[in-house]
Each structure stands twice: as structure tokens, then as C-alpha cells.
Design an enzyme around this catalytic site. Structure first.
Site, short mmCIF file in Angstrom:
data_model
loop_
_atom_site.label_atom_id
_atom_site.label_comp_id
_atom_site.label_asym_id
_atom_site.label_seq_id
_atom_site.Cartn_x
_atom_site.Cartn_y
_atom_site.Cartn_z
N SER A 1 0.44 -1.05 -0.33
CA SER A 1 -0.19 0.08 -0.08
C SER A 1 0.84 1.75 -0.44
O SER A 1 0.11 2.11 -0.03
CB SER A 1 -0.97 -0.02 1.41
OG SER A 1 -0.40 -0.17 2.53
N HIS B 1 -3.97 -3.53 -5.48
CA HIS B 1 -3.97 -3.17 -3.80
C HIS B 1 -5.28 -2.97 -3.62
O HIS B 1 -5.99 -2.09 -4.16
CB HIS B 1 -3.32 -1.09 -4.01
CG HIS B 1 -3.47 -0.64 -2.86
ND1 HIS B 1 -3.55 0.36 -2.76
CD2 HIS B 1 -3.11 -1.52 -1.08
CE1 HIS B 1 -3.88 0.51 -0.98
NE2 HIS B 1 -3.37 0.06 -0.25
N GLU C 1 -6.37 -0.87 -6.74
CA GLU C 1 -6.12 -0.42 -7.77
C GLU C 1 -5.00 -1.61 -8.64
O GLU C 1 -3.84 -2.20 -8.26
CB GLU C 1 -4.83 0.27 -6.51
CG GLU C 1 -6.39 1.40 -6.64
CD GLU C 1 -5.67 2.71 -5.14
OE1 GLU C 1 -5.75 3.76 -4.97
OE2 GLU C 1 -4.56 2.14 -4.40
N ASN D 1 -5.00 6.07 -1.29
CA ASN D 1 -4.05 6.65 0.28
C ASN D 1 -3.21 7.90 -0.08
O ASN D 1 -2.88 8.71 0.69
CB ASN D 1 -2.80 5.19 -0.27
CG ASN D 1 -3.62 4.17 1.19
OD1 ASN D 1 -4.52 4.43 1.50
ND2 ASN D 1 -2.24 3.07 1.58
N1 CAA Z 1 -13.56 -10.21 5.71
C1 CAA Z 1 -14.79 -10.76 5.36
N2 CAA Z 1 -15.69 -10.70 5.75
C2 CAA Z 1 -15.86 -9.84 6.47
C3 CAA Z 1 -14.77 -9.19 6.56
C4 CAA Z 1 -13.83 -9.46 6.57
N3 CAA Z 1 -12.33 -8.41 7.10
N4 CAA Z 1 -15.22 -7.91 8.11
C5 CAA Z 1 -16.49 -8.55 7.75
N5 CAA Z 1 -17.16 -8.74 7.29
C6 CAA Z 1 -18.29 -9.38 7.04
C7 CAA Z 1 -19.18 -9.97 7.79
O1 CAA Z 1 -19.76 -10.86 7.79
C8 CAA Z 1 -20.16 -9.03 8.18
O2 CAA Z 1 -21.89 -9.48 8.49
P1 CAA Z 1 -21.95 -9.83 10.16
O3 CAA Z 1 -21.64 -9.17 11.19
O4 CAA Z 1 -23.23 -10.32 10.11
O5 CAA Z 1 -21.44 -10.76 10.16
C9 CAA Z 1 -20.27 -8.68 6.81
O6 CAA Z 1 -18.92 -8.32 6.61
C10 CAA Z 1 -20.69 -7.12 6.88
O7 CAA Z 1 -20.63 -6.27 8.22
P2 CAA Z 1 -20.88 -4.89 8.18
O8 CAA Z 1 -22.61 -5.42 8.69
O9 CAA Z 1 -20.53 -4.13 9.35
O10 CAA Z 1 -20.82 -4.10 7.11
P3 CAA Z 1 -21.31 -2.15 6.44
O11 CAA Z 1 -22.30 -2.17 5.90
O12 CAA Z 1 -21.05 -2.07 8.41
O13 CAA Z 1 -19.71 -2.68 5.78
C11 CAA Z 1 -17.61 -2.25 5.66
C12 CAA Z 1 -18.82 -2.69 6.66
C13 CAA Z 1 -17.89 -1.79 4.10
C14 CAA Z 1 -16.12 -1.91 6.06
C15 CAA Z 1 -17.75 -0.10 5.09
O14 CAA Z 1 -17.90 0.63 7.41
C16 CAA Z 1 -17.37 0.93 5.10
O15 CAA Z 1 -16.70 0.95 3.87
N6 CAA Z 1 -16.00 1.21 5.41
C17 CAA Z 1 -14.17 2.00 5.37
C18 CAA Z 1 -13.28 0.46 5.25
C19 CAA Z 1 -12.67 1.71 4.28
O16 CAA Z 1 -12.51 2.49 3.99
N7 CAA Z 1 -11.38 0.61 4.03
C20 CAA Z 1 -10.21 1.28 3.29
C21 CAA Z 1 -9.31 0.74 4.90
S1 CAA Z 1 -8.00 1.99 3.84
C22 CAA Z 1 -6.92 1.09 3.42
O17 CAA Z 1 -7.41 -0.61 3.21
C23 CAA Z 1 -6.02 0.85 2.41
C24 CAA Z 1 -4.61 1.10 3.12
O18 CAA Z 1 -3.66 0.22 2.07
C25 CAA Z 1 -4.48 0.41 4.77
#
Ligand code: CAA
Length: 279
Positions: free
Chosen positions: A116, A137, A149, A187
Site C-alpha cells: 500500500s 492494491h 488499484e 492512499n
Molecule cells: N472479511 C470478510 N468478511 C467480513 C470482514 C472481513 N474482514 N469483516 C466483516 N465481514 C463480513 C461480516 O460477516 C459482516 O457481517 P456480520 O457482522 O453480520 O457477520 C459483513 O461483512 C458485513 O459487515 P457490516 O454489516 O459491518 O458491513 P457494513 O455495511 O457496516 O460495512 C464496511 C462495513 C464495508 C467496512 C464499511 O463500514 C466501510 O466501507 N468502511 C470504510 C472502510 C474503508 O475505508 N476501508 C479502507 C481502509 S484504507 C486501506 O485499506 C488502504 C490501505 O492501504 C491501508
């Protein structure tokens, strides 16, 4: 198609999950079988939740899990068409891994990195066939975030780039094409933005709960910045910030002292049980 995933931490396990759900025979490599089994258990848990919620049936879950093979031996990846590495964000470790993969894999196998914050071009420079290296990514949590990406390094071949792009589509992702610049696309924007959010915590003396509410209900973010930092991991974020700051020298890229202190104290977020919030 056979895909290998090296490193089954949060990102690697998520990528392996996507791959087996897309019908692809996938081999996951970890340094110990115990770590590999733990990742398999997490994947099985998330697939079972999908069954419970009626998103897939039990047969689809079992079929997907049957497509996952675990190993501790890199040599077992010899037959892979595409290997995606999601190991520690350390250039030396990635160089050592790529050198081994170059010996093991077929000459036409594509080697993708989920880095990343490191340069894909620098990662690729360790081997004599850098044209087969490309960035893929994914975003955390990989099974839920639609974006991938596809990063073109200086010497990436069209064939390697197209393979990575097509695989992103096969996983049901929305791939975007970009070049190998610090932070790529998302990022480059998100890291300084999250750093700004933490600076606002100190400046305006808002609570993490209220800052999160502010960005969720005032800016439409799916989760607040403090929740997001806890999800990503403060260690991961600080490391990525430092890497981008080193490359760009833009002050906003530098991790705020508050985040560095939290990282140093082991307040890493969800993974350690405590960050801005307690889990
Ligand atoms: N892997 C697989 N499945 C997963 C999981 C995971 N890590 N985490 C959760 N789930 C599943 C679960 O089973 C969950 O259902 P249950 O809780 O009923 O078991 C299901 O997904 C749905 O979860 P939520 O109901 O919590 O889903 P939501 O609609 O609230 O969305 C989210 C969750 C998609 C994370 C949303 O909150 C979101 O988009 N958040 C922003 C995340 C973001 O910005 N990520 C980028 C980070 S930056 C990055 O990654 C770059 C880097 O290089 C560091």
C-alpha cells in the site's frame, strides 16, 4: 487458473477468500501451518456468516473452502499463473520473497504485490524479470471493499498488467488503473486526510466519538476516521504515513505525534483490542 497468495494476514486472507469465492483454485502460504489454519478459520467464519444471512448456500461455501489449499512451502506455488504477495510491508522481505518466487514460478507467471505504501518499481527491482511484477492494491476489509488499484510500475508488461486487471474483475472488484506513484490514488488522498482528522482531534478538542459522528453524518463517510484507523491498524497507518512522508516530504503525510504515541503504546485498534475505542 491457479492463484497463490503469500501471507495470510487480514489482507491475504481476504484476497484468498475472494479468489476461492470466484471459483479459482487458490494456494495460501504462511510461515507456519498454525497461522495458515487460523486464516482458513477466519475465511470459513465469514463464509458461514454469508450462509446464515442467505447470501450463499452451504454448498457454495463448502465448494469455495475446498478450493483453498494451505502450505508453508513456497515451492508449492510452482504451478501458479498469478501469485499475490501480502506479506509484511518491508522492502527487504519483499525482495527476498520475489527472488525466491522468480526461481520457483514459471517465467510467464505474474507476480503481484498488495503493497500500500512501497514503490512497486522498487519491489520489482530485486529480480531479473521485473516486467512480470504489478501492483494489486486491495482495501481493508478486502472482501467488502469494491476497489482494487492495478498499479503499473516502470517496467510492468502489458501482459502482466492485463492479467492483474482481469483477475480484479473476476473477483467482482472495480479495478482502476494507475501508475506507481507514492500512495497510488486512494492512499495519496486518504492518508493525509486521516492525519488531518487526528490533528483536528487535538485542535478542536472534539471527542473521537463526536469526530466520527461528524464525518459520518456531516460528510457521509461509512465509518468515522477513528473507527477507520482502528480497523486499518495504527501500526499499518503510521508505517504507511511515514513511507509516504519520506517520499513526498509533504507535512500532511507525516503521522501526527498522537498516532505515533498510540502505536508505540500498543494501542493498535481492533487487532490489539484497544485503539481509539476498546473492543
Ligand atoms: N472479511 C470478510 N468478511 C467480513 C470482514 C472481513 N474482514 N469483516 C466483516 N465481514 C463480513 C461480516 O460477516 C459482516 O457481517 P456480520 O457482522 O453480520 O457477520 C459483513 O461483512 C458485513 O459487515 P457490516 O454489516 O459491518 O458491513 P457494513 O455495511 O457496516 O460495512 C464496511 C462495513 C464495508 C467496512 C464499511 O463500514 C466501510 O466501507 N468502511 C470504510 C472502510 C474503508 O475505508 N476501508 C479502507 C481502509 S484504507 C486501506 O485499506 C488502504 C490501505 O492501504 C491501508
Amino acid at each position: 487458473m491457479n492463484v497463490g497468495v503469500v501471507g495470510l494476514g487480514a489482507m491475504g486472507a481476504g484476497i484468498a477468500q475472494l479468489s476461492i469465492e470466484a471459483g479459482v483454485d487458490t494456494i495460501g502460504r504462511e510461515v507456519t501451518l498454525e497461522l495458515a489454519k487460523r486464516a482458513e478459520g477466519r475465511i470459513a467464519h465469514f463464509l458461514t456468516r454469508k450462509v446464515e444471512k442467505g447470501q450463499i448456500d452451504a454448498g457454495a461455501r463448502d465448494g469455495a473452502l475446498a478450493r483453498l489449499t494451505l502450505t508453508t512451502e513456497l515451492s508449492d506455488l510452482a504451478g501458479c499463473d498469478l501469485v499475490i504477495e501480502a506479506i509484511v510491508e518491508d522492502l527487504g522481505a519483499k525482495h527476498a520473497l520475489l527472488r525466491e518466487l522468480e526461481q520457483i514460478c514459471r517465467p510467464d507467471a505474474v507476480l503481484a504485490t498488495n503493497t500500500s505504501a512501497l514503490s512497486v518499481t522498487e519491489i520489482a527491482s530485486a529480480i531479473s524479470t521485473p516486467e512480470r511484477v504489478v501492483g494489486m492494491h486491495f482495501f481493508n476489509p478486502a472482501p467488502l471493499m469494491r476497489l482494487v488499484e492495478i498499479v503499473r510500475a516502470e517496467l510492468t508488461s502489458d501482459a502482466a498488467f492485463d492479467t492483474a486487471y482481469a483477475f480484479g474483475e473476476k473477483l467482482g472488484k472495480h479495478p482502476i488503473r494507475c501508475h506507481d506513484t507514492p500512495g497510488f490514488v486512494v492512499n495519496r488522498v486518504l492518508i493525509p486526510l486521516l492525519n488531518d482528522c487526528v490533528r483536528v482531534l487535538d485542535e478542536s478538542r472534539v471527542t473521537p466519538e463526536d469526530l466520527d459522528a461528524g464525518m459520518k453524518f456531516g460528510a457521509g463517510w461509512p465509518m468515522g476516521p477513528c473507527e477507520l484507523l482502528d480497523l486499518v491498524g495504527l501500526d499499518v497507518h503510521v508505517h504507511a504515513s511515514e513511507a509516504l512522508y519520506e517520499k513526498t516530504r509533504e507535512p500532511r503525510m507525516a503521522p501526527p505525534p498522537r498516532l505515533v504515541a498510540m502505536r508505540n503504546a500498543g494501542l493498535l485498534g481492533r487487532k490489539s483490542g484497544r485503539g481509539f475505542y476498546t473492543y
